[in-house]
Design an enzyme around this catalytic site. Sequence first.
Site, mmCIF file in Angstrom:
data_model
loop_
_atom_site.group_PDB
_atom_site.id
_atom_site.type_symbol
_atom_site.label_atom_id
_atom_site.label_comp_id
_atom_site.label_asym_id
_atom_site.label_seq_id
_atom_site.Cartn_x
_atom_site.Cartn_y
_atom_site.Cartn_z
ATOM 1 N N LYS B 58 0.862 -1.202 0.000
ATOM 2 C CA LYS B 58 0.000 0.000 0.000
ATOM 3 C C LYS B 58 0.890 1.241 0.000
ATOM 4 O O LYS B 58 1.936 1.280 0.683
ATOM 5 C CB LYS B 58 -0.884 -0.036 1.243
ATOM 6 C CG LYS B 58 -1.955 1.048 1.315
ATOM 7 C CD LYS B 58 -2.840 0.797 2.535
ATOM 8 C CE LYS B 58 -3.913 1.865 2.686
ATOM 9 N NZ LYS B 58 -4.720 1.660 3.901
ATOM 10 N N SER B 135 -9.520 1.912 3.378
ATOM 11 C CA SER B 135 -8.708 2.671 2.453
ATOM 12 C C SER B 135 -7.726 1.820 1.648
ATOM 13 O O SER B 135 -7.076 2.342 0.744
ATOM 14 C CB SER B 135 -7.913 3.735 3.212
ATOM 15 O OG SER B 135 -7.098 3.122 4.184
ATOM 16 N N SER B 159 -9.702 -0.598 7.428
ATOM 17 C CA SER B 159 -9.205 -0.355 6.074
ATOM 18 C C SER B 159 -8.590 -1.537 5.352
ATOM 19 O O SER B 159 -8.264 -1.419 4.187
ATOM 20 C CB SER B 159 -8.192 0.778 6.112
ATOM 21 O OG SER B 159 -8.836 1.964 6.525
#
Lengths: 622, 483, 171
Positions: B58, B135, B159
Amino acid sequence: MLNQLSRTGHATFARRPYICQECLRRLQSRHIRSIASPAPAWIRPLSTASDDRTPPKEDAPFRKALKDAAKKKRLENRGKAQSSDNPSGSSEFKSEKWELTVGIEIHAELNTARKLFSSAATSVNDTPNTHVALFDAAFPGSQPHFQRETLIPALRAALALNCEIQHRSSFDRKHYFYQDQPAGYQITQYYEPFARDGHITLYPHDFPGGVSPEGGPVTIGIKQVQMEQDTAKTIQQPPSTHLLDFNRVSHPLIEIITLPQIHNPVVAAACVRKIQAILKAVDAVTAGMEMGGLRADVNVSVRRRDSADSSQQSHSYHGVTGLGQRTEIKNLPSIKAVEDAIIAERDRQIDLLERGGIVDGETRGFTQGSKTTRRLRGKEGEIDYRYMPDPDIAPVVVGKDLVQHLKSSMPLLSDDVIEMLVDPKRYGLTAKDAGTLVVLDDGDRLDYYLEVVEILRRIFSEDFAALSRVGKMAGNWVLMELGALFKTTQWSADRVSPSELASLIAHVLRKQITGRTAKLLLAQKFDGDARPVDQIIVDEDLLLRPLSRDEYLAMAQQLLEEKSDVVRDIVEKGKHQKVKWFVGQMMARGAEGTVEPGTAEEVLRLLLQLPPMEEQRQQMKK
Amino acid sequence: MSLSTLAKECIANQSKYTSLNAFISLADRASILSRVAKVPPSRNHGPDRLSGQLIAVKDNICTSDLPTTAGSGILKNFTSPYDATVVKQLRDAGAVIAGKTNLDEFGMGSHSVHSFFGPVKNTNARGEELSAGGSSGGSAVAVATGQCTAALGTDTGGSVRLPAAYTGVVGFKPSYGLVSRWGVIAYANSLDTVGVLAKSVAQMRRVFDALNFHDPQDPTSLLPSTRRRLGRPVTQRPLRIGIPLDYNISSLDPTVRKTWMHALKALQQKGHTLHTVNLPATRHALSAYYILAPAEASSNLAKYDGVRYGSRAEGPDGTPDSVLFAKTRGRGFGDEVQRRILLGAFSLSAQAMDNYFIQAQKIRRLVQRDFDGVFSARNPLLTSASSEAEGHREGAGVDVLVCPTAPTPAPELAKVKNQDPVDAYMNDVFTVPASLAGLPAVSVPVKMRETQGSGAGIGMQVIGQFGDDGLVLDVGEELMGEG
Amino acid sequence: MSAIRQKMLRVRNPADLDQLLAKPTWSVESLLPSKSAASESPKISTQQLHHLLRLSALPAPENAEAEQKMLDTLSAQLHFVGEIQQVDTSGVTPLRAIRDETAAAEVEQTITLDTLKDALAKEQVVGKHYKRIQRKIDHVDAKDVEDWDVLGSAERKAGRFFVVESEMPQE
């Protein structure tokens, strides 16, 4: 007697003019005849007999005028001092009506090898941005690494200030944006500082002149001591460029917060001075205010003593209630600035309040040399720091054994040392000298002084008279004489070793050399003469011999022959007080310390055929 | 399948699914292939169990060879001078970093639509554009579409689990403090947890095992002595499964409710027992989270001023009329980030501090207490006694909780793009409690026989007591039919 | 404070399960400010908004419309989170972070004489009569954290310095 004066005795004074012995005899015989007669007027005590002492009657108004002028000047000077202190009204009147309250916050850079939250090295003037860890520059993803060693000087400082060390303490973020704050927050200890509830006592010796403004010792409470990060260094490049060096970011600081218990600017200044001295004494800080290592902020408020208008005095700070609205004056760089800023702000507030205004709670600044403080941040710039406990930093838990060890290995603090130094039975120094000695050269000068005294005590171990003088004498030589020599040089205990200085002082005490000779010797040793003091004295024949009686007579004779007019004054006009003048002259002419005033006077009186001092006194009593 | 073939397939998928915008930056293909080719073929066991595997990271996790943008305009050109510990650990285990995945800016969002680089897209079998969840939407889509074998995400309030549920993959949030956060761009320090997304729990475990170590660089990394007290050597079977009734909310989608019941029944059929539990603090957890996370975020984002790194607005940084750094920050931060910073500033402000921030921390304690009240294992963070000693208390609690990951299946992307900012908060209602207590939680896709083949499955969550990561993954496997 | 163990209901029949989950226990939408209850939302004034923006170093809204939007959002957010104020949390210790809170961990984390023995060993005692402690100023090797390109990511710099252009009055 005069005839017995040998030519060889005269040799030393060969350059002096020859006095006609016949004339002298004639003068003397007249003198003796006068003495033989019953107490003439001129023999009465000088105070009534001396004409030239009492002002002539005609001059009385002039003298009075002189006195009046002097008095007026004194008053003017006091007035001026007051007005620089206080433009509108005398300071006594003001302090009767208004009470000043001051709290102090001191930030000091700790003496550590590494920073507070990173293992980067602390530094003072290294190449910019070379001692910066990722966290110091607040790079994304970096986290704080608490350096536990930084607790050592912090704990010592807090213990020296009599604080309670908290078993648990924690760190909080104080948020504000400024170019020297890379993370947008400073890590400090707002909610749970590591030390609380201390105090500092100011003794008379801590004040200039050795006089406490409050009469006796003043104790000021210390609310807490907390650890926090220092900020980046900024170099201003006008008009608006700021160059930033992050070497200093996260250098450990302690913030010391006093209770608002100070009521006098002089006390405030002494408080800052003493805290700085204490911090240096326990090796907690490296640099003082003059080097930028210590900064002071003060909180100032005033209130009326008669509390007629208590609505203005409802503020409470750190638990102290009934105070007026305070303002904060930040970043005072010197002890004098602390005192001056408080005075300026106090006066500003009093003036404002007396004119019916209200004091705003604001932050102000003060420049050394100016008369007033100026506003830095007003109400709209009011900052809410939004203190938030730092979630990444674990609570700091301090072990009792660590605190105990630091307490027991604490160096002697200045109060104890000064007490020892001023004690007449031990060293007998003045408070001023003791205070100076304690801080000079980080205590190295004091250590040297103590060694010198110890050596002298050994030398004079049987001589009680000398022993009682050793402390003071050594103090004078170490502080004044050596002090003058070291004015522009860094102190070194090896330049003139303690044993050499002790030897020098011993010689003076034994009257083997004159004080002037000793000073020259000291300078010689300072400049590098490797020979021991003893040897130099022998080599250059500096040993004092006391004068023989013949030498006294010769010197006296010489003098009398030179100053025949003064002799006439004494013998013919009876101005016997001028014998003292001759004594002074003999002492001046002889090598220092060689002419004993008593002997000199005795010889002079003999030559002048005056009765000896004792007899003259007895005659006067009749 | 050989490692090289696997790698080539991933790379091919990366090209095929470019439009899904799962990646912000991709590693150079040639270097990936050459590194994979160098791995000796017999490496199946031992420490290098990730050898030659493509793992995506990420983009809020620092890498020094690829940019790290956090999905933000303020870091759009930023390359970190150092690697995050987890990146080093992956490399040390032989993995190859496939690229940096797209996300909601700084981790703030539930649909991965708040990104400077455009939203992440998730498509269903019918080709409809759905939310990828947030996210870590980029990581989830990358795994779901075979662009990598596994991916790292970060889970602050759900997330990792939410995007896993929306895209039909496994998303695991370990116990807080097990995986290092050194080099992970902070959103909310006390909640951020590095998580793993993969297609199977087995694959998940391989990645997690490479990361589950104490890191002295991370001051919140659990100490070795604490780690020794975690978990249980043997868990009594059959398991006691807890059903948290407070997760049965009125807006629970019927399909989700059905899947939940299906999953519970399946576990019962395997011999485990079911028990209802009450977690009343659940109703306040969401509010508490949206006070705590934005507050910590407002603090963590104060460092972005363009001075030492990041994109800087032209002109002076401050004038007498403007606030210092405001221009750079206003330009560089997206709307959602600015909204949360403001909310955070409010919660921390002097007047609000006690009523909001500290109150929220107290609620957090109540949430932790609620969980401790239902689990049979005691919380190792609050007591030194090992769970073994509590053996006699067995029968007084449950081993794990099973509940949905999200109230609904993946919503349509068009709907969420224009959603009211506060409406989006509701998606986190089931994931936030485990975040507040730092508990291990995994989301696994559960397919009901009726819907099998027509969907990716609905995310079901398994939550365990602190430190029971192994057990949580075991139950996850059972739910997927793996175990 | 030890957790209070609940009484738990064992669910034996699948049918029981259907029944149990048929009735929802609460509604998360209740946290949202409904259109009618908008007046109950905490009011934020323009002044407060601008104060918060300044504190956060974010720019002021460009126009009245943008400002209203900001106010509405903040108000809605506060309504959403504000319900926790109704909860009685007296006597509850705030949970600041997830870390080992056991007594054993505290003992391990305590900074003792032993913890700092290396640092204390780096000090010396100076003076013969007036003994003082002084930290030995040795060269500190911090290469592992200092050796990186500190200025390398900055868009603007001046030699070895970072640069900030600010016309604001200095403190």
